[in-house]
Design a protein around this motif. Structure first.
Motif, PDB file in Angstrom:
ATOM      1  N   MET A 104      26.571  51.702  37.120  1.00  0.00           N
ATOM      2  CA  MET A 104      25.749  50.693  36.478  1.00  0.00           C
ATOM      3  C   MET A 104      25.000  51.316  35.306  1.00  0.00           C
ATOM      4  O   MET A 104      24.678  52.504  35.333  1.00  0.00           O
ATOM      5  N   VAL A 105      24.692  50.510  34.331  1.00  0.00           N
ATOM      6  CA  VAL A 105      23.866  50.964  33.221  1.00  0.00           C
ATOM      7  C   VAL A 105      22.413  50.686  33.585  1.00  0.00           C
ATOM      8  O   VAL A 105      22.077  49.566  33.969  1.00  0.00           O
TER       9      VAL A 105
ATOM     10  N   VAL B 266      31.861  48.291  30.275  1.00  0.00           N
ATOM     11  CA  VAL B 266      32.188  48.864  28.979  1.00  0.00           C
ATOM     12  C   VAL B 266      32.933  50.166  29.248  1.00  0.00           C
ATOM     13  O   VAL B 266      32.438  51.020  29.981  1.00  0.00           O
TER      14      VAL B 266
ATOM     15  N   ARG C  26      36.320  56.015  46.256  1.00  0.00           N
ATOM     16  CA  ARG C  26      35.131  55.215  46.514  1.00  0.00           C
ATOM     17  C   ARG C  26      34.690  55.353  47.961  1.00  0.00           C
ATOM     18  O   ARG C  26      35.507  55.501  48.865  1.00  0.00           O
TER      19      ARG C  26
ATOM     20  N   HIS D 154      35.827  41.557  39.394  1.00  0.00           N
ATOM     21  CA  HIS D 154      35.097  42.181  40.493  1.00  0.00           C
ATOM     22  C   HIS D 154      34.906  41.139  41.583  1.00  0.00           C
ATOM     23  O   HIS D 154      34.361  40.082  41.328  1.00  0.00           O
TER      24      HIS D 154
ATOM     25  N   ILE E 294      30.727  41.169  36.827  1.00  0.00           N
ATOM     26  CA  ILE E 294      30.261  42.458  36.322  1.00  0.00           C
ATOM     27  C   ILE E 294      31.071  42.800  35.090  1.00  0.00           C
ATOM     28  O   ILE E 294      32.299  42.895  35.146  1.00  0.00           O
ATOM     29  N   ILE E 295      30.394  42.958  34.001  1.00  0.00           N
ATOM     30  CA  ILE E 295      31.051  43.342  32.766  1.00  0.00           C
ATOM     31  C   ILE E 295      31.034  44.858  32.669  1.00  0.00           C
ATOM     32  O   ILE E 295      30.024  45.490  32.963  1.00  0.00           O
TER      33      ILE E 295
ATOM     34  N   ILE F  98      25.190  41.833  35.455  1.00  0.00           N
ATOM     35  CA  ILE F  98      25.235  43.257  35.730  1.00  0.00           C
ATOM     36  C   ILE F  98      26.294  43.862  34.853  1.00  0.00           C
ATOM     37  O   ILE F  98      27.362  43.292  34.705  1.00  0.00           O
ATOM     38  N   PHE F  99      25.979  44.980  34.250  1.00  0.00           N
ATOM     39  CA  PHE F  99      27.063  45.632  33.540  1.00  0.00           C
ATOM     40  C   PHE F  99      27.112  47.104  33.854  1.00  0.00           C
ATOM     41  O   PHE F  99      26.134  47.715  34.281  1.00  0.00           O
TER      42      PHE F  99
ATOM     43  N   LYS G 254      32.921  40.723  43.933  1.00  0.00           N
ATOM     44  CA  LYS G 254      31.599  40.341  44.389  1.00  0.00           C
ATOM     45  C   LYS G 254      30.774  39.656  43.311  1.00  0.00           C
ATOM     46  O   LYS G 254      29.593  39.434  43.473  1.00  0.00           O
ATOM     47  N   GLY G 255      31.383  39.351  42.187  1.00  0.00           N
ATOM     48  CA  GLY G 255      30.584  38.681  41.171  1.00  0.00           C
ATOM     49  C   GLY G 255      30.918  39.164  39.791  1.00  0.00           C
ATOM     50  O   GLY G 255      31.792  39.984  39.588  1.00  0.00           O
TER      51      GLY G 255
ATOM     52  N   ASP H 254      32.474  49.484  50.000  1.00  0.00           N
ATOM     53  CA  ASP H 254      33.214  48.270  49.682  1.00  0.00           C
ATOM     54  C   ASP H 254      32.624  47.618  48.464  1.00  0.00           C
ATOM     55  O   ASP H 254      31.450  47.837  48.173  1.00  0.00           O
ATOM     56  N   PRO H 255      33.329  46.789  47.717  1.00  0.00           N
ATOM     57  CA  PRO H 255      34.744  46.526  47.935  1.00  0.00           C
ATOM     58  C   PRO H 255      35.599  47.723  47.493  1.00  0.00           C
ATOM     59  O   PRO H 255      35.112  48.591  46.782  1.00  0.00           O
TER      60      PRO H 255
END
Lengths: 231, 231
Positions: free
Chosen positions: B47-48, B93, B32, B85, B90-91, B10-11, B87-88, B35-36
């Motif tokens: 997200m893109v 930009v 925000r 991140h 995530i890249i 995901i990015f 929760k996993g 969560d988180p």
DNA sequence: CCAAAAGTGTTTTGTTTACACCCATGG
DNA sequence: CCATGGGTGTAAACAAAACACTTTTGG
């Protein structure tokens, strides 16, 4: 990650790996062995695994091709145009690296996606797959502009080098002639070189003094800038 | 895409959006609502989508929050550490943008993931979610170093401005006092400003001349550099 | 008439450029 | 002894920094 959409996106890293060889600035190119762009030349790159950071992925790509670790690498841009990959949306994070070629110049193109790897002069680059030409150009631009205020050049030279070798490298990267006296005055004035008690050997003219880059002195005066080489 | 592994990566894009308001440099922060980091302050980002380029995604994020289009934005770095991140992987930009605040300063935080958006002085930044503090810092560093050789500052000012306003902005970004005469000499010497037949109004002291940035003159002399504003 | 900021040149200092000859070495 | 690159300083041009007083305006 349930609260996030699963986009099935893919991202990769691509590397512009510079070396100084036979008086020329070269980059490492692979020949692809799968479509799209089968048989084309391309920058070395690979998918980023789920369990590695992008920096690690870039280091891995470099290691797989050259067997080298601890090389200076720097991320310079991320390419994410829709049309850049014919098979779908793939975002790629681009790095440049500067490596010191030792004599055997050995490469080990052991990766699955490349059938060959070779050093190619930046003056004679073939057509490249995908948008790799633009990636190279942006990376080279970055190197050109950084070289003037950060000691990138030393990463390309052997540990011991003469001032003339250093000047030649600057001239090639900047693509202009520099004045010998002014160059020496300036570079020595920064006080980041250590003069060795040693001279060039095997030349049929007056042997030049050898110098090495003194990282300690450098970081003393320029500790502001990020470390430009991992020890 | 069958020949490529499906990594379910995901990015996202994150934006550091600068504005000059009440004599201070500010950035746009959201609160925000999930969560988180629920309720934390964060840089605007998203997200893109599969069908948009990363540049477009950054423009979309900006538009959704401010209603503005055609703003100067520049990608500056991509953050892809494993732990960034919770929760996993995530890249993200990162982009910075420079916007001209008009008087109502209206924001429309219509995005699903933010319950509020506000301008916060960079001197009083709260703790930020994820690695957004580092993202801000890297973006601000980039702005600081570019401001000296590219006309980014004009993007933050009203179309018509006085030289003192311009100087104040430089002083705030560079965080140092500048000499009035030297500053004027230099900036006028570049010949990229157009002097208007108009003066400041409503001040209880001698009114200053108004200037505007002359994009035509600029591109005439500096056509090397990438265009710094989309028209 | 006072407070506040606008506007304006010159000198000094430091940096960058231009430039040419003698030296050491190996063959 | 000669061909080849190594090594060296100074003057001129230019760019950057330091510095203080007069002018205009509104209240």
């Amino acid at each position: 990650m349930t609260y996030l959409p699963h986009l099935n996106s893919i991202f990769s890293v691509d590397c512009v790996i510079f070396a100084f060889d036979e008086g020329e600035l070269k980059i490492l190119l692979i020949e692809r062995n799968q479509d799209p762009y089968g048989d084309w030349f391309a920058l070395p790159g690979n998918m980023v695994n789920n369990d590695e950071s992008i920096d690690t992925a870039a280091e891995r790509v470099l290691y797989e091709l050259t067997g080298l670790k601890g090389i200076y690498m720097e991320q310079f841009y991320t390419f994410g145009d829709l049309g850049r990959h014919p098979k779908g949306r793939i975002i790629t994070v681009a790095y440049f690296a500067m490596i010191r070629l030792t004599n055997p110049k050995e490469l080990r193109p052991v990766t699955a996606y490349a059938k060959n790897a070779s050093w190619v002069s930046i003056k004679e680059l073939p057509e490249l797959a995908f948008d790799h030409k633009s990636i190279f150009e942006k990376g080279f631009e970055r190197v050109k502009s950084k070289i003037s205020y950060q000691p990138l050049a030393f990463e390309l030279l052997p540990e011991k080098f003469t001032l003339t070798q250093l000047q030649n490298l600057y001239e090639i990267i900047l693509n202009k002639k520099l004045d010998k006296r002014n160059f020496r005055k300036k570079i020595l004035g920064y006080d980041i070189l250590k003069e060795l008690d040693e001279k060039q050997k095997g030349v049929s003219y007056r042997a030049a003094k050898l110098y090495k880059f003194d990282r300690r002195k450098y970081s003393k005066y320029f500790q502001n800038e990020l470390s430009f080489s991992k020890d």
